[in-house]
Design an enzyme around this catalytic site. Sequence first.
Site, PDB file in Angstrom:
ATOM      1  N   GLY A 137       2.563   2.178  10.849  1.00 54.97           N
ATOM      2  CA  GLY A 137       3.532   3.262  10.717  1.00 54.97           C
ATOM      3  C   GLY A 137       4.282   3.605  12.000  1.00 54.97           C
ATOM      4  O   GLY A 137       4.936   4.638  12.098  1.00 54.97           O
ATOM      5  N   GLU A 161      -5.332  -4.898  10.716  1.00 53.47           N
ATOM      6  CA  GLU A 161      -4.288  -3.894  10.910  1.00 53.47           C
ATOM      7  C   GLU A 161      -4.551  -3.127  12.213  1.00 53.47           C
ATOM      8  O   GLU A 161      -5.285  -2.136  12.209  1.00 53.47           O
ATOM      9  CB  GLU A 161      -4.287  -2.899   9.753  1.00 53.47           C
ATOM     10  CG  GLU A 161      -4.043  -3.530   8.395  1.00 53.47           C
ATOM     11  CD  GLU A 161      -3.464  -2.524   7.402  1.00 53.47           C
ATOM     12  OE1 GLU A 161      -2.372  -2.785   6.909  1.00 53.47           O
ATOM     13  OE2 GLU A 161      -4.087  -1.481   7.170  1.00 53.47           O
ATOM     14  N   SER A 168       3.501  -2.189  10.346  1.00 53.31           N
ATOM     15  CA  SER A 168       4.951  -2.275  10.544  1.00 53.31           C
ATOM     16  C   SER A 168       5.548  -3.626  10.127  1.00 53.31           C
ATOM     17  O   SER A 168       6.439  -4.150  10.787  1.00 53.31           O
ATOM     18  CB  SER A 168       5.315  -1.952  12.000  1.00 53.31           C
ATOM     19  OG  SER A 168       4.953  -0.618  12.300  1.00 53.31           O
ATOM     20  N   GLU A 222      -6.631   4.798   7.917  1.00 58.72           N
ATOM     21  CA  GLU A 222      -6.398   6.218   7.597  1.00 58.72           C
ATOM     22  C   GLU A 222      -7.623   6.829   6.913  1.00 58.72           C
ATOM     23  O   GLU A 222      -7.917   8.011   7.092  1.00 58.72           O
ATOM     24  CB  GLU A 222      -5.134   6.361   6.730  1.00 58.72           C
ATOM     25  CG  GLU A 222      -3.876   6.138   7.568  1.00 58.72           C
ATOM     26  CD  GLU A 222      -2.696   5.546   6.815  1.00 58.72           C
ATOM     27  OE1 GLU A 222      -2.676   5.595   5.568  1.00 58.72           O
ATOM     28  OE2 GLU A 222      -1.778   5.030   7.483  1.00 58.72           O
ATOM     29  N   ASN A 260       0.872  -1.178   0.000  1.00 57.64           N
ATOM     30  CA  ASN A 260       0.000   0.000   0.000  1.00 57.64           C
ATOM     31  C   ASN A 260       0.910   1.230   0.000  1.00 57.64           C
ATOM     32  O   ASN A 260       1.525   1.544   1.010  1.00 57.64           O
ATOM     33  CB  ASN A 260      -0.877  -0.046   1.267  1.00 57.64           C
ATOM     34  CG  ASN A 260      -1.680   1.221   1.467  1.00 57.64           C
ATOM     35  OD1 ASN A 260      -1.770   2.070   0.581  1.00 57.64           O
ATOM     36  ND2 ASN A 260      -2.281   1.354   2.645  1.00 57.64           N
ATOM     37  N   HIS A 302      -9.434   1.322   5.032  1.00 56.05           N
ATOM     38  CA  HIS A 302      -8.144   1.470   5.719  1.00 56.05           C
ATOM     39  C   HIS A 302      -8.313   2.438   6.889  1.00 56.05           C
ATOM     40  O   HIS A 302      -9.086   3.394   6.800  1.00 56.05           O
ATOM     41  CB  HIS A 302      -7.094   1.996   4.727  1.00 56.05           C
ATOM     42  CG  HIS A 302      -5.716   1.967   5.309  1.00 56.05           C
ATOM     43  ND1 HIS A 302      -5.269   2.938   6.162  1.00 56.05           N
ATOM     44  CD2 HIS A 302      -4.706   1.073   5.185  1.00 56.05           C
ATOM     45  CE1 HIS A 302      -4.027   2.629   6.539  1.00 56.05           C
ATOM     46  NE2 HIS A 302      -3.667   1.511   5.954  1.00 56.05           N
ATOM     47  N   LYS A 309       0.167   4.270  -0.240  1.00 52.87           N
ATOM     48  CA  LYS A 309      -0.472   5.449   0.368  1.00 52.87           C
ATOM     49  C   LYS A 309      -0.260   6.676  -0.531  1.00 52.87           C
ATOM     50  O   LYS A 309      -0.192   6.531  -1.749  1.00 52.87           O
ATOM     51  CB  LYS A 309       0.056   5.660   1.784  1.00 52.87           C
ATOM     52  CG  LYS A 309      -0.066   4.382   2.622  1.00 52.87           C
ATOM     53  CD  LYS A 309       0.138   4.583   4.082  1.00 52.87           C
ATOM     54  CE  LYS A 309      -0.031   3.242   4.792  1.00 52.87           C
ATOM     55  NZ  LYS A 309       0.080   3.334   6.238  1.00 52.87           N
TER      56      LYS A 309
END
Length: 248
Positions: free
Chosen positions: A172, A166, A212, A96, A9, A94, A11
């Site tokens: 991250g 996730e 991660s 985010e 991904n 996701h 992003k």
Amino acid sequence: MRRRLVAGNWKMNKTHLQSEEFAEQLKEKIQNPEHEVLVCPPFTSLHAVKKVLKDSHILVGAQNMYFEEHGPFTGEVSPLMIKEMECTHVILGHSERRSHFNETNEKVNKKVLAAIQNDLFAIVCVGETLTEREHNKAREVVEVQIKECLHEVSPEHMTSIIIAYEPLWAIGTGKNATPQQAQEMHAHIRGVLTNLYTGEVARNIRILYGGSVKPDNAASLFAEQDIDGVLVGGASLEVDSFVDIVNA
Ligand code: PGA
């Protein structure tokens, strides 16, 4: 048998020119992967990346989409547009998207149904926050996300669904869930799907871990029986680290 999937991904990274160059390098280094390999560039790079990877073993997907096929939805991208670019997958829900763009389970559900309608594989992301985990709410939160995001998805259409677990505290942050923590949640997700659908649906669905993932922890994650691959953010932006994960 569930074939492992390694998905990158990207992003909001890489312009279309950078993406094109990056895809050329991936194509050269990933020739006959044992696992299924997918990259999800930004919308503006999809066409260029797909062109480069056309005759390769690397699949291309989108990071998001809207659920309507066309119309007055300024700034949105439809399933038809993604499909026509010969993308096979789309990441939906996701964290985010959920935290910065107010995506709810209900909205994710509409997108999941639209993906199915358009023959796209939907990678449906779920995961708890650190506070939820600390309050022993992780299993419950993930269960609700699964139920609401898959609302009205028929058992037959579950072959179009891939789940990505996730945990938000691992995205991250450099702090991945341990293989045991991930395995435990993946087994729980299979249990939820057994109750919602059937044991067969739960056994056949692929559940990815994300958060991660790096070359040095990928192999230990793959070793767990219910982890069917990984969704990689940061480490998918460098050729060597992504290739190392693919080869893990
Ligand atoms: P990360 O991101 O690998 O950079 O933690 C994973 C993701 O958000 O899909």
